[in-house]
Every structure is written in structure tokens, then in C-alpha cells.
Design a protein around this motif. Structure first.
Motif, PDB file in Angstrom:
ATOM      1  N   ALA A  49      -0.164  -5.217  -6.135  1.00  8.93           N
ATOM      2  CA  ALA A  49       0.916  -4.808  -7.035  1.00  8.93           C
ATOM      3  C   ALA A  49       0.814  -5.435  -8.422  1.00  8.93           C
ATOM      4  CB  ALA A  49       2.250  -5.193  -6.400  1.00  8.93           C
ATOM      5  N   SER A  50       1.376  -4.714  -9.391  1.00 13.75           N
ATOM      6  CA  SER A  50       1.558  -5.240 -10.742  1.00 13.75           C
ATOM      7  C   SER A  50       3.008  -5.686 -10.875  1.00 13.75           C
ATOM      8  CB  SER A  50       1.271  -4.152 -11.785  1.00 13.75           C
ATOM      9  OG  SER A  50      -0.080  -3.737 -11.678  1.00 13.75           O
ATOM     10  N   VAL A  51       3.210  -6.805 -11.581  1.00 14.79           N
ATOM     11  CA  VAL A  51       4.572  -7.307 -11.807  1.00 14.79           C
ATOM     12  C   VAL A  51       5.112  -6.619 -13.066  1.00 14.79           C
ATOM     13  CG1 VAL A  51       5.973  -9.367 -12.300  1.00 14.79           C
ATOM     14  CG2 VAL A  51       3.998  -9.536 -10.744  1.00 14.79           C
ATOM     15  N   GLU A  52       6.214  -5.843 -12.889  1.00 12.92           N
ATOM     16  CA  GLU A  52       6.772  -5.091 -14.022  1.00 12.92           C
ATOM     17  C   GLU A  52       7.898  -5.857 -14.714  1.00 12.92           C
ATOM     18  OE1 GLU A  52       7.714  -1.215 -12.375  1.00 12.92           O
ATOM     19  OE2 GLU A  52       5.692  -0.516 -12.858  1.00 12.92           O
ATOM     20  N   THR A  60      18.436 -17.071  -7.360  1.00  8.30           N
ATOM     21  CA  THR A  60      17.411 -16.092  -6.964  1.00  8.30           C
ATOM     22  C   THR A  60      16.421 -15.857  -8.089  1.00  8.30           C
ATOM     23  OG1 THR A  60      18.668 -14.199  -7.767  1.00  8.30           O
ATOM     24  CG2 THR A  60      19.010 -14.805  -5.453  1.00  8.30           C
ATOM     25  N   ILE A  61      15.273 -15.280  -7.687  1.00  8.26           N
ATOM     26  CA  ILE A  61      14.363 -14.661  -8.647  1.00  8.26           C
ATOM     27  C   ILE A  61      14.213 -13.219  -8.177  1.00  8.26           C
ATOM     28  CG2 ILE A  61      12.048 -14.624  -9.666  1.00  8.26           C
ATOM     29  CD1 ILE A  61      11.710 -17.535  -8.951  1.00  8.26           C
ATOM     30  N   GLN A  62      14.420 -12.264  -9.058  1.00  7.92           N
ATOM     31  CA  GLN A  62      14.257 -10.852  -8.710  1.00  7.92           C
ATOM     32  C   GLN A  62      13.059 -10.308  -9.478  1.00  7.92           C
ATOM     33  OE1 GLN A  62      18.027  -8.767  -9.004  1.00  7.92           O
ATOM     34  NE2 GLN A  62      19.096 -10.650  -8.453  1.00  7.92           N
ATOM     35  N   ILE A  63      12.140  -9.678  -8.760  1.00 10.75           N
ATOM     36  CA  ILE A  63      10.897  -9.175  -9.344  1.00 10.75           C
ATOM     37  C   ILE A  63      10.797  -7.686  -9.048  1.00 10.75           C
ATOM     38  CG2 ILE A  63       8.380  -9.499  -9.484  1.00 10.75           C
ATOM     39  CD1 ILE A  63      10.038 -11.991  -7.406  1.00 10.75           C
ATOM     40  N   THR A  64      10.361  -6.925 -10.042  1.00 12.35           N
ATOM     41  CA  THR A  64      10.056  -5.509  -9.810  1.00 12.35           C
ATOM     42  C   THR A  64       8.537  -5.378  -9.747  1.00 12.35           C
ATOM     43  OG1 THR A  64      11.990  -4.910 -11.107  1.00 12.35           O
ATOM     44  CG2 THR A  64      10.425  -3.147 -10.605  1.00 12.35           C
ATOM     45  N   PHE A  65       8.057  -4.888  -8.596  1.00  9.49           N
ATOM     46  CA  PHE A  65       6.617  -4.666  -8.411  1.00  9.49           C
ATOM     47  C   PHE A  65       6.333  -3.171  -8.446  1.00  9.49           C
ATOM     48  CE2 PHE A  65       7.377  -8.451  -5.597  1.00  9.49           C
ATOM     49  CZ  PHE A  65       6.520  -9.353  -6.209  1.00  9.49           C
ATOM     50  N   TYR A  66       5.128  -2.834  -8.871  1.00 11.80           N
ATOM     51  CA  TYR A  66       4.625  -1.481  -8.588  1.00 11.80           C
ATOM     52  C   TYR A  66       3.456  -1.679  -7.620  1.00 11.80           C
ATOM     53  CZ  TYR A  66       2.708   3.129  -8.580  1.00 11.80           C
ATOM     54  OH  TYR A  66       2.255   4.345  -8.130  1.00 11.80           O
ATOM     55  N   HIS A  68       0.391  -0.519  -5.887  1.00 11.08           N
ATOM     56  CA  HIS A  68      -0.628   0.532  -6.080  1.00 11.08           C
ATOM     57  C   HIS A  68      -1.064   1.129  -4.744  1.00 11.08           C
ATOM     58  CE1 HIS A  68      -1.053  -0.497 -10.358  1.00 11.08           C
ATOM     59  NE2 HIS A  68      -0.943  -1.765  -9.963  1.00 11.08           N
ATOM     60  N   ASN A  69      -1.168   0.299  -3.709  1.00 13.07           N
ATOM     61  CA  ASN A  69      -1.640   0.816  -2.406  1.00 13.07           C
ATOM     62  C   ASN A  69      -0.606   1.740  -1.757  1.00 13.07           C
ATOM     63  OD1 ASN A  69      -0.178  -1.676  -2.107  1.00 13.07           O
ATOM     64  ND2 ASN A  69      -0.690  -1.683   0.077  1.00 13.07           N
ATOM     65  N   LEU A  70       0.674   1.570  -2.147  1.00 13.25           N
ATOM     66  CA  LEU A  70       1.731   2.405  -1.553  1.00 13.25           C
ATOM     67  C   LEU A  70       2.214   3.496  -2.502  1.00 13.25           C
ATOM     68  CD1 LEU A  70       3.860  -0.509   0.023  1.00 13.25           C
ATOM     69  CD2 LEU A  70       2.200   0.938   1.215  1.00 13.25           C
ATOM     70  N   GLY A  71       1.879   3.358  -3.833  1.00 11.38           N
ATOM     71  CA  GLY A  71       2.360   4.310  -4.840  1.00 11.38           C
ATOM     72  C   GLY A  71       3.870   4.266  -4.939  1.00 11.38           C
ATOM     73  N   HIS A  72       4.434   3.042  -4.917  1.00 14.45           N
ATOM     74  CA  HIS A  72       5.884   2.895  -4.793  1.00 14.45           C
ATOM     75  C   HIS A  72       6.361   1.663  -5.558  1.00 14.45           C
ATOM     76  CE1 HIS A  72       9.712   3.528  -2.810  1.00 14.45           C
ATOM     77  NE2 HIS A  72       9.176   4.512  -2.073  1.00 14.45           N
ATOM     78  N   THR A  73       7.566   1.756  -6.134  1.00 13.08           N
ATOM     79  CA  THR A  73       8.179   0.568  -6.752  1.00 13.08           C
ATOM     80  C   THR A  73       8.914  -0.209  -5.669  1.00 13.08           C
ATOM     81  OG1 THR A  73       8.458   1.709  -8.861  1.00 13.08           O
ATOM     82  CG2 THR A  73       9.841  -0.228  -8.496  1.00 13.08           C
ATOM     83  N   VAL A  91       4.820 -11.176 -15.735  1.00 16.71           N
ATOM     84  CA  VAL A  91       4.908  -9.758 -16.089  1.00 16.71           C
ATOM     85  C   VAL A  91       3.549  -9.274 -16.613  1.00 16.71           C
ATOM     86  CG1 VAL A  91       6.028  -8.066 -17.606  1.00 16.71           C
ATOM     87  CG2 VAL A  91       7.377  -9.904 -16.580  1.00 16.71           C
ATOM     88  N   GLY A  92       3.131  -8.108 -16.087  1.00 12.09           N
ATOM     89  CA  GLY A  92       1.873  -7.498 -16.535  1.00 12.09           C
ATOM     90  C   GLY A  92       0.678  -7.867 -15.663  1.00 12.09           C
ATOM     91  N   GLU A  93       0.814  -8.914 -14.818  1.00 15.02           N
ATOM     92  CA  GLU A  93      -0.332  -9.312 -13.996  1.00 15.02           C
ATOM     93  C   GLU A  93      -0.370  -8.512 -12.691  1.00 15.02           C
ATOM     94  OE1 GLU A  93      -0.768 -13.453 -13.268  1.00 15.02           O
ATOM     95  OE2 GLU A  93      -1.337 -13.901 -15.340  1.00 15.02           O
ATOM     96  N   ARG A  94      -1.594  -8.237 -12.225  1.00 13.93           N
ATOM     97  CA  ARG A  94      -1.782  -7.518 -10.947  1.00 13.93           C
ATOM     98  C   ARG A  94      -2.353  -8.485  -9.919  1.00 13.93           C
ATOM     99  NH1 ARG A  94      -4.983  -1.743 -10.160  1.00 13.93           N
ATOM    100  NH2 ARG A  94      -4.944  -1.718  -7.855  1.00 13.93           N
ATOM    101  N   ASP A  95      -1.715  -8.527  -8.765  1.00 11.98           N
ATOM    102  CA  ASP A  95      -2.159  -9.480  -7.728  1.00 11.98           C
ATOM    103  C   ASP A  95      -1.777  -8.966  -6.345  1.00 11.98           C
ATOM    104  OD1 ASP A  95      -3.453 -11.988  -7.272  1.00 11.98           O
ATOM    105  OD2 ASP A  95      -2.492 -12.711  -9.115  1.00 11.98           O
ATOM    106  N   TYR A  96      -2.084  -9.798  -5.322  1.00  9.04           N
ATOM    107  CA  TYR A  96      -1.701  -9.460  -3.944  1.00  9.04           C
ATOM    108  C   TYR A  96      -0.480 -10.282  -3.549  1.00  9.04           C
ATOM    109  CZ  TYR A  96      -6.269  -7.262  -3.722  1.00  9.04           C
ATOM    110  OH  TYR A  96      -7.357  -6.451  -3.968  1.00  9.04           O
ATOM    111  N   PHE A  97       0.514  -9.619  -2.956  1.00 16.20           N
ATOM    112  CA  PHE A  97       1.742 -10.301  -2.537  1.00 16.20           C
ATOM    113  C   PHE A  97       2.064  -9.897  -1.092  1.00 16.20           C
ATOM    114  CE2 PHE A  97       1.827  -9.648  -7.107  1.00 16.20           C
ATOM    115  CZ  PHE A  97       2.109 -10.926  -7.578  1.00 16.20           C
ATOM    116  N   TYR A  98       2.770 -10.809  -0.420  1.00 12.21           N
ATOM    117  CA  TYR A  98       3.013 -10.618   1.023  1.00 12.21           C
ATOM    118  C   TYR A  98       4.483 -10.904   1.333  1.00 12.21           C
ATOM    119  CZ  TYR A  98       2.153 -11.147   6.097  1.00 12.21           C
ATOM    120  OH  TYR A  98       2.151 -11.013   7.466  1.00 12.21           O
ATOM    121  N   GLY A  99       5.113 -10.035   2.123  1.00 10.93           N
ATOM    122  CA  GLY A  99       6.504 -10.254   2.526  1.00 10.93           C
ATOM    123  C   GLY A  99       6.992  -9.103   3.396  1.00 10.93           C
TER     124      GLY A  99
END
Length: 595
Positions: A49-52, A60-66, A68-73, A91-99
Motif C-alpha cells: 500500500a501507499s500512504v495517502e 490514535t493515529i488514523q492512516i488512509t492507505f491505497y 495496490h494488491n486489493l485495488g481498494h482504499t 505520506v507518499g511512501e509505498r510499503d508492506y503493512f499487516y493487520g
């Protein structure tokens, strides 16, 4: 096994000593770090995902991801974030996230997302005294097939265990397949029996004897059973070896262990034999038997009342723990009867008293508490075991579970037995009244029996005169009221009936020991189990079974292998995988592979 200092430290923290033990420390869960292109609802999964956007609030911290593997926000939420978490999301970085991902009305959220650096595998998660990442590295960087095989584990078991640490597909630890469970049972027992075997130490014997016993057995007025003869043969072979033997002879009540004791002393007649028994009564009985069946050997009985004399003038010395405080000759054979009634320290003390430097006597322990065959096979890893499962004559004992409404009928049966000059034993659970227990105590019950019957005797564990009471009862009594103090010990030839009050409170082996007091000389016997419980599977199974060894297996079944090797290396140990009531084939396989 050469371990680096670092691995030794880790093993020490984990309280283990081998790679096999490490391999038994299974993951508690797995993380699937492979990328998928569909959402697995309610389960943790990986996103590319990319961090939007990132929004911080106090809790809290709230993050909006896009993704890519799911084509979903996806909206990520971190609750009560730690300071280091702030830097994981730019913001703007693309990485792997798990949850864990959940979707409601088209909106998907991921709770507690975290950045992942290594992807593409299924990763085990461990709970141990080591930090989870340290434990993972210890396993992943070191645990190999070669290492497990080098410790003696067979290849097919090792491979099956390694699959649980290096999975290629997700594993549900609550629903492992039979192959994995069988491998875990084998491994668990393999580790335990290997540990027992390592505790076994070998010493040179004080004497080696190439003995014969045929002339003695043929002179007896009765024929010994096949199992008695096989056990005597085992002991004869032990005496001829160049290591001091350690053997436990386990025989049911009335299986004729006394004759095995006498045969052993007979074979060692050119050196000294010493036998320690737990009570004066038992020592006296064994002494009387020795005088009867070993007429050509000089035998002495040693109790607290025996004067100080030179014991080296006797071939066979029989006594109570009073032996521990006497000067004993250096004996070729030491025997302990009812070994579980003595502490390990007392047994060792007796052995030490007659040892000479590094040389030890042959050592035989006798037990009337039958153990399951599976346990006997395990015990053989650190001590030789002989089982005597048959008795010289078949006892005719009727066992029955009874309740309050059966009391008048029980009373009639007791009167009939006493009229035949037979004796009756009533076993009560307590000496004094109890608020908690719904059964009468000895103190509460004795008045009724003493009023309605003649020649009633009473004793219990705290009674200083219990041996005298039992001796007097044997000669003159009709009815004996006692606690389980009579479980082991005096032979009561006229005892035909035992009534056990509150029977469900006792272990099956104790019930069997008490039942074994009756019908010692071929009398028709009765055993009544009195209970206030409306039904009990344990007691119903017990009354159908007469063999102590079957009872031991039943006991194992009902208590699920709990306190397995009492007095052995792991007191009260509980196996997680192996069930000794069911897995005799596994025990046999491990034993065969370890020999």
C-alpha cells in the motif's frame, strides 16, 4: 553437544538442554505474510500500500492507505500508539503493512497496522521466556534435520516436527492432523525417556553371583507361577552381570512377591542379603516366611526393640527402618519392600550403608501398587522393571456399589460372615467429625458398631498402638473399624468382607489395595463400596475389574496421566501430547528406538 555461549544462554533461559526440546516448543500462532488479491474478512493479512494521509489525535493515529494488491482504499487505525509508531507511516511512501481487515458498507478498516520488512512467507509466532523475535531467529537460524537426527530422533518424526516450525501453508494448531500429533507424542516421550536414561548410573557390584535356584523352587510345597519364575530368572541374570543391578518388582496384592524376595536371598546366600520393610508387622511376617522356606539360612529380625548384636553372623537380615541406625555388613543384595512407603533418601541411605567405595550392592525394590504397562515401559529407561500380573490362586471376591437404602441388607451380610467366624473390615474416610464431609467419621460411627456387635476393634493412622490392635484383631476380633491405614501390611487370613465408606473419594488403586486385604487364603470375599453419589462411572468400572494392572490403566484413564512418575525425575509431570491410557504403541516404539 557443542553449543556456542549465546545458544547456551538462550537454552538456559528456556530451561531446555537439547534441540529436540527446542523443537517441542511449538509456535502459538502463525502470520501469513504472502500477498493476496482478495480481502479475507476479519483475519490479519498483508497489503502492498501507499500512504495517502496521516492524522494524529491524542489517542490514535488514523492512516488512509491505497492497497495496490486489493485495488481498494483502507483506513488504518492505531489505538494508544507508542512514539516509535509515528515514524512508520509517511505520506507518499509505498510499503508492506499487516493487520486485521474488516469491511462495513463498502468502507474497509485495518486495526493496528504495522510495517513489515520480510514478506512472502508464513511466519511462526512464539511465546516463551525469550522475546518473540529472538525466539524466531533461534529456531529459524539453527533448527535443522541434521541436528535433530544427531540427538537420536528418527528422520520421519524430525521432518514432521520441522513442518510445524517452517510451514508452507497456514496451520491450525487446534486441528493438527494425525501425523503431526503422532510425531509430537513420540517426540515428547523420546525427550522424557532419554532424560530418564541419562540419570541412570552404573556401578561395579560388590559381588557377582552365578546362582541357581532350581533346587530351592523344587523343594517348595507348592508350584510358583510362570511370572514368579520369570522374575526370579531376571534377578538371577542381574546377579551375574558386572554392573550392580537396580530392579523394581511390581506385583498385584497376593501375587506372591514374598517368594521372589526369598528366592533372591537364597541366590545371594553366600553373601549377605538385607531387606527393609515399612512396618514391624510386615517385617515380622516376612521373617516368619523366611524361617519357614529358607531353613538352611540364618535369618534375623531387626526392629527398634532388637538389642545391639553383631549382624555379620546372619545370612539374611530383615528389619524396619531401624536398620538405618545399625552397623551392617557389606551386603551383596539390598531389598526394600513396599518401596513407595519409604522416601528416596531412606532407600539411598540403606544402599550407602552397605556400599564399598564405588562398588554397590544389587538393589531390588518391591511394590504392591500395580502400575500401567505404559508406565512400566517408561520406567525401564532408568530402572529395570518386572511385572507379576497373575496370582498363585484366583481370588473369589464379589464387588458391589451400595447406597443408604442397602444398609439393612449389608447388616445381614455382615452378621452372616461373623457367624461363620469370618472377619469384617469397615473403612471410614476420617477419624473425627468434619463439617465438609457428608460421611460419618470413625468417632461418630464406632458407638453403633460397638453396641450391636462383639469383639469390635478400632484403629487409624495416628494411633500409636495400631500394630498391636491389628495383631489382637487378627486373633480375637470380629469387626475392625479403621481408616486406609490397613491398605498395606498385616495379613488377615479370616477377613472375608471389606466395606469402604465414601469410596468415590479414594483412588482406584487404593480401593484395589483395600479389596486385596480380603480372601487372602481362598475364602469367598466381598467388597462393598458405599457412596452417597447417585452414580459413578469410576466405581462401576472398578467393580467389574479384578486385575490390579487393569485398575491401574483405568486410574490412568480417569485421571488423564496426571502424576505420572511419582518419586521419579519429574514428580507430578503432566504430558501435553501423549496419553498413557491410550498410546501404548507410541511408548513401545520409543522404548524400542532408544534401546
Amino acid at each position: 553437544m557443542n553449543l556456542t555461549k549465546d545458544i547456551q544462554t538462550k537454552f538456559s533461559k528456556l530451561k531446555i538442554n537439547s534441540w529436540c526440546e527446542l523443537s517441542l516448543m511449538l509456535p502459538h500462532s502463525y502470520e501469513d505474510l504472502t500477498l493476496k488479491n482478495t480481502i479475507d474478512m476479519g483475519k490479519a493479512q498483508l497489503i502492498d500500500a501507499s500512504v495517502e494521509s496521516v492524522f494524529r489525535s491524542p489517542n490514535t493515529i488514523q492512516i488512509t492507505f491505497y492497497a495496490h494488491n486489493l485495488g481498494h482504499t483502507i483506513n488504518g487505525v492505531l489505538f494508544r500508539p507508542k512514539p516509535y509508531m509515528m515514524h512508520q507511516f509517511k505520506v507518499g511512501e509505498r510499503d508492506y503493512f499487516y493487520g486485521v481487515i474488516d469491511c462495513k458498507v463498502g468502507n474497509c478498516s485495518m486495526s493496528m497496522p504495522r510495517k513489515i520488512s520480510t514478506i512472502g512467507s508464513i511466519t511462526p509466532k512464539y511465546k516463551s521466556t525469550l522475546r518473540s523475535d529472538v525466539m524466531l531467529r533461534l529456531v529459524q537460524n539453527n533448527l535443522t534435520l541434521e541436528l535433530l537426527k544427531s540427538e537420536g530422533l528418527k528422520e520421519e518424526v524430525a521432518q514432521e516436527i520441522l513442518k510445524l516450525h517452517f510451514p508452507t501453508t497456514m496451520i491450525n494448531l487446534k486441528e493438527l492432523d494425525k501425523k503431526s500429533i503422532d510425531a509430537l507424542k513420540y517426540l515428547e516421550l523420546f525427550i522424557y525417556m532419554k532424560l530418564l536414561a541419562s540419570k541412570r548410573r552404573y556401578f561395579e557390584p560388590l559381588v557377582r553371583v552365578d546362582a541357581t535356584y532350581d533346587d530351592w523352587t523344587s523343594s517348595l510345597p507348592f508350584k510358583l507361577t510362570k511370572e514368579q519364575m520369570l522374575t526370579i530368572k531376571d534377578i538371577k541374570n542381574d546377579f551375574a552381570k558386572d554392573v550392580a543391578s537396580k530392579r523394581m518388582i511390581v506385583g498385584d496384592v497376593g501375587s506372591g512377591k514374598t517368594m521372589v524376595i526369598l528366592a533372591s536371598a537364597y541366590m545371594m546366600r553366600k553373601s549377605y542379603s538385607i531387606l527393609m520393610a515399612p512396618t514391624t508387622l510386615l517385617a515380622n511376617q516376612l521373617f516368619e516366611e523366611a524361617q519357614k522356606y529358607l531353613p538352611n539360612m540364618t535369618t534375623i529380625l531387626v526392629t527398634n526393640k532388637t538389642k545391639k548384636i553383631d549382624l555379620s553372623e546372619y545370612d539374611f537380615i530383615i528389619g524396619t527402618h531401624a536398620l538405618l541406625y545399625r552397623e551392617l555388613p557389606s551386603a551383596g543384595l539390598v531389598m526394600v519392600d513396599e518401596q513407595h512407603r519409604f522416601g528416596t533418601q531412606q532407600r539411598n541411605m540403606l544402599e550407602k550403608l552397605v556400599s564399598s567405595k564405588e562398588k554397590k550392592p544389587h538393589f531390588l525394590q518391591f511394590s504392591a501398587t500395580p502400575i500401567p504397562r505404559t508406565q512400566a515401559m517408561i520406567e525401564t529407561a532408568h530402572i529395570d522393571v518386572s511385572l507379576i500380573t497373575t496370582t498363585p490362586f484366583k481370588k473369589d471376591i464379589t464387588s458391589e456399589v451400595i447406597h443408604k437404602n442397602d444398609f439393612s441388607e449389608l447388616l445381614e451380610r455382615i452378621k452372616k460372615e461373623i457367624a461363620k467366624n469370618n472377619q469384617v473390615l469397615l473403612v471410614y474416610p476420617l477419624v473425627e467429625q468434619s463439617e465438609v464431609l457428608e460421611y460419618q467419621s470413625i468417632d461418630e460411627a464406632r458407638g453403633y458398631w460397638e453396641k450391636n456387635f462383639d469383639d469390635v476393634y478400632v484403629t487409624h493412622g495416628k494411633d500409636k498402638h495400631k500394630e498391636e490392635v491389628l495383631l489382637e484383631f487378627r486373633e480375637k476380633g470380629s469387626l475392625l473399624i479403621a481408616t486406609t491405614v490397613v491398605e498395606v501390611g498385616i495379613s488377615l487370613p479370616r477377613l472375608s468382607t471389606v466395606v469402604i465408606v465414601g469410596a468415590e473419594r479414594l483412588g482406584l488403586s487404593t480401593l484395589h489395595q483395600l479389596r486385596g486385604r480380603v480372601s487372602r487364603t481362598g475364602l469367598k470375599g466381598y467388597c462393598y463400596l458405599y457412596t452417597n453419589q447417585s452414580s459413578s462411572d469410576r466405581l462401576d468400572e472398578f467393580v467389574k475389574t479384578t486385575s490390579g494392572f487393569d485398575i491401574a490403566n483405568l486410574d490412568l484413564k480417569f485421571r488423564k496421566s496426571g502424576d505420572l512418575l511419582r518419586g521419579s525425575s519429574q514428580s507430578g509431570s503432566q504430558f501435553k501430547w501423549i496419553d498413557l491410557a491410550l498410546d501404548e504403541d507410541v511408548v513401545r516404539a520409543v522404548k524400542k528406538d532408544l534401546i
